[in-house]
Scaffold this motif. Structure first.
Motif, PDB file in Angstrom:
ATOM      1  N   TYR A  13      42.009  48.374  36.906  1.00  0.00           N
ATOM      2  CA  TYR A  13      42.696  47.608  37.962  1.00  0.00           C
ATOM      3  C   TYR A  13      43.458  46.418  37.403  1.00  0.00           C
ATOM      4  O   TYR A  13      44.220  45.780  38.121  1.00  0.00           O
ATOM      5  N   LYS A  54      40.345  49.133  42.111  1.00  0.00           N
ATOM      6  CA  LYS A  54      38.950  49.113  41.667  1.00  0.00           C
ATOM      7  C   LYS A  54      38.156  50.231  42.351  1.00  0.00           C
ATOM      8  O   LYS A  54      38.260  50.432  43.552  1.00  0.00           O
ATOM      9  N   ALA A  56      34.350  52.285  43.121  1.00  0.00           N
ATOM     10  CA  ALA A  56      32.978  51.888  43.464  1.00  0.00           C
ATOM     11  C   ALA A  56      32.130  51.703  42.212  1.00  0.00           C
ATOM     12  O   ALA A  56      31.340  50.759  42.126  1.00  0.00           O
ATOM     13  N   GLN A  58      33.133  50.808  39.286  1.00  0.00           N
ATOM     14  CA  GLN A  58      33.560  49.600  38.588  1.00  0.00           C
ATOM     15  C   GLN A  58      33.030  48.350  39.299  1.00  0.00           C
ATOM     16  O   GLN A  58      32.783  47.340  38.686  1.00  0.00           O
ATOM     17  N   GLU A  59      32.886  48.450  40.609  1.00  0.00           N
ATOM     18  CA  GLU A  59      32.388  47.327  41.403  1.00  0.00           C
ATOM     19  C   GLU A  59      30.908  47.076  41.146  1.00  0.00           C
ATOM     20  O   GLU A  59      30.469  45.939  40.996  1.00  0.00           O
ATOM     21  N   SER A  60      30.139  48.160  41.093  1.00  0.00           N
ATOM     22  CA  SER A  60      28.695  48.042  40.912  1.00  0.00           C
ATOM     23  C   SER A  60      28.186  49.301  40.231  1.00  0.00           C
ATOM     24  O   SER A  60      28.109  50.361  40.852  1.00  0.00           O
TER      25      SER A  60
END
Length: 141
Positions: A13, A54, A56, A58-60
């Motif tokens: 991202y 981004k 999911a 990559q988020e957590s």
């Protein structure tokens, strides 16, 4: 055994930060590119970073327990020769890389003993690099 190079395209991202990370920190040679993607020579394989919102993972990151560590899933990487792995670990340390799992020897004294390390790129993609003193242990049970 001769291996064919793999091609892997991953989402990033922040294209500029990812380009710097793979180019400067890892020292990977850059190939073709556009405003939305960049090719890298990833230890003889083709890694392409593509600008993308981004995800999911990559988020957590999800993790699974392996040898007393929480291994991020998904992840990708490459199996290096032992001296290459040691040199990469030192290079990453010199750049102040934050490891998810510090470089260490996994399954020490057991079948499949290997050197391993885990880290995230600036966009949350998890990477693992490993090495075997005996490459014949790569698929050993």
């Amino acid at each position: 055994m001769s291996l064919s190079p793999f091609h892997l395209a991953i989402p990033v991202y922040d294209l500029a930060a990812a380009r710097d990370f793979y180019g400067r920190v890892f020292g990977l040679a850059e190939g073709r590119s556009s405003d939305a993607w960049v090719d890298f020579d990833f230890f003889g394989h083709q890694l392409v970073i593509h600008e993308h919102p981004k995800t999911a993972s990559q988020e957590s990151a999800h993790t699974n327990p392996v040898d007393g560590h929480d291994v991020p899933v998904p992840h990708f990487g490459v199996v290096l020769e032992w001296t290459q792995w040691e040199a990469l670990a030192e290079r990453l340390r010199a750049f102040g890389t934050a490891f998810v799992i510090e470089p260490y020897i996994r399954f020490q004294g057991q079948v499949g003993e290997q050197a391993t390390m885990f880290l995230f790129d600036p966009c949350g993609n998890a990477l693992e690099f490993k090495a075997f003193k005996d490459i014949g242990q790569l698929f050993a049970k």
